[in-house]
Design a protein around this motif. Structure first.
Motif, PDB file in Angstrom:
ATOM      1  N   SER A 171      30.626  52.258  27.528  1.00 13.59           N
ATOM      2  CA  SER A 171      30.789  51.672  26.099  1.00 13.59           C
ATOM      3  C   SER A 171      31.921  52.335  25.434  1.00 13.59           C
ATOM      4  O   SER A 171      33.011  51.529  24.979  1.00 13.59           O
ATOM      5  CB  SER A 171      29.656  52.230  25.155  1.00 13.59           C
ATOM      6  OG  SER A 171      29.781  51.763  23.969  1.00 13.59           O
ATOM      7  N   ALA A 172      32.656  53.562  25.781  1.00 11.52           N
ATOM      8  CA  ALA A 172      33.492  54.385  25.252  1.00 11.52           C
ATOM      9  C   ALA A 172      34.913  53.538  25.823  1.00 11.52           C
ATOM     10  O   ALA A 172      35.817  53.160  25.180  1.00 11.52           O
ATOM     11  CB  ALA A 172      33.800  55.522  25.450  1.00 11.52           C
ATOM     12  N   GLY A 173      34.577  53.092  26.998  1.00 12.87           N
ATOM     13  CA  GLY A 173      35.914  52.525  27.900  1.00 12.87           C
ATOM     14  C   GLY A 173      36.276  51.012  27.487  1.00 12.87           C
ATOM     15  O   GLY A 173      37.264  50.738  27.270  1.00 12.87           O
ATOM     16  N   CYS A 193      16.679  64.222  34.272  1.00 11.56           N
ATOM     17  CA  CYS A 193      18.171  64.527  34.615  1.00 11.56           C
ATOM     18  C   CYS A 193      18.666  62.934  34.598  1.00 11.56           C
ATOM     19  O   CYS A 193      19.725  62.381  34.458  1.00 11.56           O
ATOM     20  CB  CYS A 193      18.264  65.040  35.645  1.00 11.56           C
ATOM     21  SG  CYS A 193      17.910  66.830  35.396  1.00 11.56           S
ATOM     22  N   GLY A 194      17.680  61.871  35.331  1.00  7.54           N
ATOM     23  CA  GLY A 194      17.877  60.605  35.658  1.00  7.54           C
ATOM     24  C   GLY A 194      18.436  59.786  34.290  1.00  7.54           C
ATOM     25  O   GLY A 194      19.161  59.144  34.414  1.00  7.54           O
ATOM     26  N   THR A 195      17.743  60.074  33.210  1.00  9.81           N
ATOM     27  CA  THR A 195      17.617  59.359  32.188  1.00  9.81           C
ATOM     28  C   THR A 195      19.184  59.827  31.390  1.00  9.81           C
ATOM     29  O   THR A 195      19.979  59.156  30.847  1.00  9.81           O
ATOM     30  CB  THR A 195      16.534  59.725  31.118  1.00  9.81           C
ATOM     31  OG1 THR A 195      15.400  59.121  31.574  1.00  9.81           O
ATOM     32  CG2 THR A 195      16.910  58.888  29.658  1.00  9.81           C
ATOM     33  N   LEU A 196      19.220  61.251  31.524  1.00 10.00           N
ATOM     34  CA  LEU A 196      20.594  61.782  30.822  1.00 10.00           C
ATOM     35  C   LEU A 196      21.705  61.139  31.690  1.00 10.00           C
ATOM     36  O   LEU A 196      22.729  60.858  31.065  1.00 10.00           O
ATOM     37  CB  LEU A 196      20.609  63.263  31.190  1.00 10.00           C
ATOM     38  CG  LEU A 196      21.515  64.141  30.343  1.00 10.00           C
ATOM     39  CD1 LEU A 196      21.919  63.657  28.921  1.00 10.00           C
ATOM     40  CD2 LEU A 196      21.544  65.497  30.729  1.00 10.00           C
ATOM     41  N   THR A 252      24.645  58.938  30.051  1.00 11.64           N
ATOM     42  CA  THR A 252      26.240  59.251  30.076  1.00 11.64           C
ATOM     43  C   THR A 252      27.036  58.451  30.859  1.00 11.64           C
ATOM     44  O   THR A 252      28.188  57.997  30.213  1.00 11.64           O
ATOM     45  CB  THR A 252      26.363  60.777  30.726  1.00 11.64           C
ATOM     46  OG1 THR A 252      25.349  61.481  30.408  1.00 11.64           O
ATOM     47  CG2 THR A 252      27.696  61.252  30.725  1.00 11.64           C
ATOM     48  N   ILE A 253      26.638  57.776  31.709  1.00 14.49           N
ATOM     49  CA  ILE A 253      27.365  56.581  32.427  1.00 14.49           C
ATOM     50  C   ILE A 253      27.538  55.369  31.487  1.00 14.49           C
ATOM     51  O   ILE A 253      28.829  54.999  31.117  1.00 14.49           O
ATOM     52  CB  ILE A 253      26.709  56.185  33.700  1.00 14.49           C
ATOM     53  CG1 ILE A 253      26.800  57.327  34.716  1.00 14.49           C
ATOM     54  CG2 ILE A 253      27.305  54.957  34.114  1.00 14.49           C
ATOM     55  CD1 ILE A 253      26.052  56.951  36.069  1.00 14.49           C
ATOM     56  N   LEU A 291      18.400  51.707  23.953  1.00 12.00           N
ATOM     57  CA  LEU A 291      17.212  51.508  24.705  1.00 12.00           C
ATOM     58  C   LEU A 291      16.726  52.706  25.571  1.00 12.00           C
ATOM     59  O   LEU A 291      15.513  53.090  25.567  1.00 12.00           O
ATOM     60  CB  LEU A 291      17.074  50.323  25.408  1.00 12.00           C
ATOM     61  CG  LEU A 291      17.263  48.948  24.541  1.00 12.00           C
ATOM     62  CD1 LEU A 291      17.345  47.704  25.488  1.00 12.00           C
ATOM     63  CD2 LEU A 291      15.806  48.838  23.770  1.00 12.00           C
ATOM     64  N   VAL A 292      17.866  53.409  26.212  1.00 14.39           N
ATOM     65  CA  VAL A 292      17.342  54.361  27.285  1.00 14.39           C
ATOM     66  C   VAL A 292      17.239  55.516  26.223  1.00 14.39           C
ATOM     67  O   VAL A 292      15.982  56.327  26.596  1.00 14.39           O
ATOM     68  CB  VAL A 292      18.625  54.720  27.923  1.00 14.39           C
ATOM     69  CG1 VAL A 292      18.607  55.879  28.686  1.00 14.39           C
ATOM     70  CG2 VAL A 292      18.844  53.515  29.060  1.00 14.39           C
ATOM     71  N   GLY A 293      17.821  55.797  25.132  1.00 10.04           N
ATOM     72  CA  GLY A 293      17.600  56.967  24.416  1.00 10.04           C
ATOM     73  C   GLY A 293      16.178  56.775  23.698  1.00 10.04           C
ATOM     74  O   GLY A 293      15.444  57.714  23.719  1.00 10.04           O
ATOM     75  N   ARG A 294      15.852  55.653  23.113  1.00 11.97           N
ATOM     76  CA  ARG A 294      14.362  55.491  22.740  1.00 11.97           C
ATOM     77  C   ARG A 294      13.408  55.580  23.749  1.00 11.97           C
ATOM     78  O   ARG A 294      12.447  56.238  23.458  1.00 11.97           O
ATOM     79  CB  ARG A 294      14.235  54.144  22.111  1.00 11.97           C
ATOM     80  CG  ARG A 294      13.079  53.700  21.375  1.00 11.97           C
ATOM     81  CD  ARG A 294      13.174  52.409  20.862  1.00 11.97           C
ATOM     82  NE  ARG A 294      11.800  51.872  20.476  1.00 11.97           N
ATOM     83  CZ  ARG A 294      11.731  50.636  19.804  1.00 11.97           C
ATOM     84  NH1 ARG A 294      12.543  49.763  19.961  1.00 11.97           N
ATOM     85  NH2 ARG A 294      10.087  50.534  19.136  1.00 11.97           N
TER      86      ARG A 294
END
Length: 241
Positions: free
Chosen positions: A20-22, A7-10, A14-15, A129-132
């Motif tokens: 990045s989108a912003g 959950c922490g990684t997710l 997400t943040i 990096l977080v996803g990896r």
């Protein structure tokens, strides 16, 4: 076994994705501003004072410019601390919306393009990096049995429910430097392959050299490891028979 993401990684991912989108939208808006807005010379007529989050005094330039005979004023959205970006009376180039001349920005390519571009790239890189790391962690978790293991057959000691007992190759006993009392201590070094990667373990310091004991047990050592954090482990050395 399916892949699992904490959950922490997710939440962090997400943040960062939202950041990045912003910043990407910020960059797109500024590119559109450069393409559709007009440029005009403005004069610095003063500064608006303020205080930043660190409690330091800041100033924001106030610009004045004329469009079709009407005078407008624009206070910069960028605040400066420790120095003033120009003197009163100096000229700067602004971008303004011809349909709404009050909508203006300083024509600074770094602030318009460079800064949002850097934020977007950095955020995307961290997301990657977080996803990896999440994928590597889930693969590593899949290398351990899901159920609580039985006691290790060589030692027969119960294993705490939060830990996993694995077998590692004994790589030798590392001696310490002799202390002032002439005593040398030893610690076990071991390694094993987990999910295609070599993991190394170092035990606690002990009074006696355990080499002969471990040779009698086939040069194998038990490691009780936290499957959610392989850096948290305990090397178990059997007692002499």
């Amino acid at each position: 076994m399916g892949r699992r993401i904490g959950c922490g990684t997710l939440l962090v991912g997400t943040i960062l994705a939202l950041v990045s989108a912003g910043s990407g939208w910020w960059l797109f808006s500024n590119v559109n501003r450069l393409l559709t807005h007009e440029t005009i010379d403005a004069i610095i007529i003063g500064y608006e004072s303020g205080v930043n989050s660190d409690g330091n005094a800041t100033v924001s330039p106030i610009y004045e410019y004329d469009v079709d005979g009407t005078t407008y004023r624009y206070t910069s959205q960028v605040s400066y601390s420790g120095f003033t970006p120009g003197s009163v009376g100096e000229s700067r180039t602004l971008l303004y919306n011809p349909d709404n001349p009050q909508d203006a920005r300083v024509r600074n390519l770094f602030l318009l393009l460079g800064l949002p571009g850097i934020v977007s790239v950095v955020a995307l890189a961290i997301v990657g990096l977080v996803g990896r790391a999440a994928v590597r962690r889930s693969r590593r978790d899949d290398a351990f049995p899901a159920a609580t293991p039985a006691p290790h057959p060589a030692w027969g000691e119960p294993v705490e429910s939060a830990l996993i007992a694995i077998e590692a190759d004994f790589m030798g006993a590392e001696p310490s430097q002799m202390d002032s009392a002439g005593v040398t201590r030893y610690r076990v070094k071991a390694r094993t392959e987990i999910d295609g990667g070599m993991h190394r373990f170092v035990g606690d310091w002990m009074d006696n050299d355990p080499t002969l004991i471990l040779m009698e047990h086939g040069n194998k050592v038990e490691v009780r490891i936290d499957p959610s954090d392989p850096s948290s482990y305990e090397v178990i050395v059997p007692n002499a028979d």
